[in-house]
Design a protein around this motif. Structure first.
Motif, PDB file in Angstrom:
ATOM      1  N   ASP A  58       0.743  -1.160  -0.099  1.00  0.00           N
ATOM      2  CA  ASP A  58       0.209   0.194   0.203  1.00  0.00           C
ATOM      3  C   ASP A  58       0.689   1.123   0.003  1.00  0.00           C
ATOM      4  O   ASP A  58       2.144   1.268  -0.133  1.00  0.00           O
ATOM      5  CB  ASP A  58      -0.997  -0.198   1.219  1.00  0.00           C
ATOM      6  CG  ASP A  58      -0.183  -0.055   2.749  1.00  0.00           C
ATOM      7  OD1 ASP A  58       0.839   0.443   2.419  1.00  0.00           O
ATOM      8  OD2 ASP A  58      -0.904  -0.144   3.623  1.00  0.00           O
ATOM      9  N   GLY A 231      -7.278   2.716   0.329  1.00  0.00           N
ATOM     10  CA  GLY A 231      -6.966   2.982  -1.025  1.00  0.00           C
ATOM     11  C   GLY A 231      -7.701   3.872  -1.591  1.00  0.00           C
ATOM     12  O   GLY A 231      -7.530   4.437  -2.803  1.00  0.00           O
ATOM     13  N   LEU A 241      -5.368  -1.497  -4.364  1.00  0.00           N
ATOM     14  CA  LEU A 241      -5.415  -1.523  -2.969  1.00  0.00           C
ATOM     15  C   LEU A 241      -7.118  -1.601  -2.357  1.00  0.00           C
ATOM     16  O   LEU A 241      -7.272  -1.891  -1.327  1.00  0.00           O
ATOM     17  CB  LEU A 241      -5.169  -0.061  -2.176  1.00  0.00           C
ATOM     18  CG  LEU A 241      -3.405  -0.056  -2.818  1.00  0.00           C
ATOM     19  CD1 LEU A 241      -3.090   1.319  -2.426  1.00  0.00           C
ATOM     20  CD2 LEU A 241      -2.871  -1.198  -1.979  1.00  0.00           C
TER      21      LEU A 241
END
Length: 276
Positions: A58, A231, A241
């Motif tokens: 991430d 995300g 994400l």
């Protein structure tokens, strides 16, 4: 094994997916030891471009696959625990209301209706605001908003059972009212309420993910809702994400739904075979 063979294709698919999710949850500490919230590599590594991070990282450099596995633990723990608590509480209240009748029935049913007027998500949100976000609080908050349906179903079943011959026989043998209610009637009335388990689990999964998405999840645990929320800020540049944990949620709810539908169909199929 025979139980699995008697299920239709959808039921087998649902149970297979649930077994896979259970294995993910159980194997998370073994395959991804350590803190899943810790930085594991460079930020925003795309999926399938780095063997060390199969599903990428991430924006903070945390491993997405590790978060997915540990998120399965949190999701299943909260969903199964809250659904079980709601089913037990609703069955007990429904049994008392149906067996005692009169004033007790009126009071318990008015309380049930009062809880039904407020959406379960709002009840959970209010409780977490008061008590603070944590896994135990999530379980209690979700179960408080979902016990009413089990209570009403159990009460209806108890009303039809309390005049049966086996109840009269228990009274003749000198059993007390609470012994009759919980030892004789509740085991026979529990089946219809238990059929609501799949719906309760699926609803709990979605409520937990929604609360985590809004920032009301346990900050010390990885959840799929939190991963989706993380995300959002890079949705254009790194949509995976949010897509990956979102797909995990869809698959989990679908698996629970298919399993519940298959288990609901089995009793009717058994009766049809016996009639033939």
């Amino acid at each position: 094994m025979k139980f699995f063979q008697n299920l239709d294709g959808q039921g087998k698919a649902g149970i297979g997916l649930l077994i896979l999710l259970g294995l993910m949850a159980l194997s998370a500490p073994l395959l991804f030891a350590g803190d899943p919230l810790a930085i594991a590599g460079e930020p925003l590594i795309r999926p399938f471009t780095n063997y060390a991070h199969w599903l990428g990282t991430d924006r903070l450099g945390r491993d997405v696959l590790a978060g997915l596995f540990h998120g399965a633990r949190t999701t299943l723990l909260v969903a199964l625990s809250s659904a079980a608590a709601a089913l037990i509480a609703g069955s007990l209240i429904g049994t008392l209301a149906g067996f005692l009748g009169g004033f007790a029935d009126n009071v318990l049913m008015r309380i049930t209706e009062a809880f039904q007027t407020v959406p379960g998500f709002l009840l959970a949100l209010a409780m977490i605001n008061v008590l603070g976000p944590s896994i135990p609080t999530l379980i209690i908050a979700i179960s408080i908003g979902s016990w009413t349906q089990a209570a009403r179903v159990t009460r209806a079943e108890v009303l039809s059972l309390r005049e049966r011959d086996f109840v009269a026989a228990a009274r003749t043998l000198g059993q007390g009212p609470f012994s009759i209610a919980f030892r004789e009637i509740l085991p026979n009335a529990f089946g219809p309420a238990a059929s609501l388990a799949a719906v309760s689990v699926a609803a709990a999964i979605l409520i937990e993910a929604s609360l985590a998405f809004l920032g009301f999840g346990d900050p010390n645990s990885v959840t799929w809702g939190t991963m989706i929320a993380e995300g959002r800020s890079v949705l254009r540049s790194a949509p995976y994400l949010s897509i990956i944990p979102g797909l995990a949620l869809v698959v989990t709810v679908l698996a629970v739904h298919l399993t519940g539908q298959a288990l609901t169909r089995r009793p009717s199929s058994a009766r049809e075979r016996s009639n033939v």
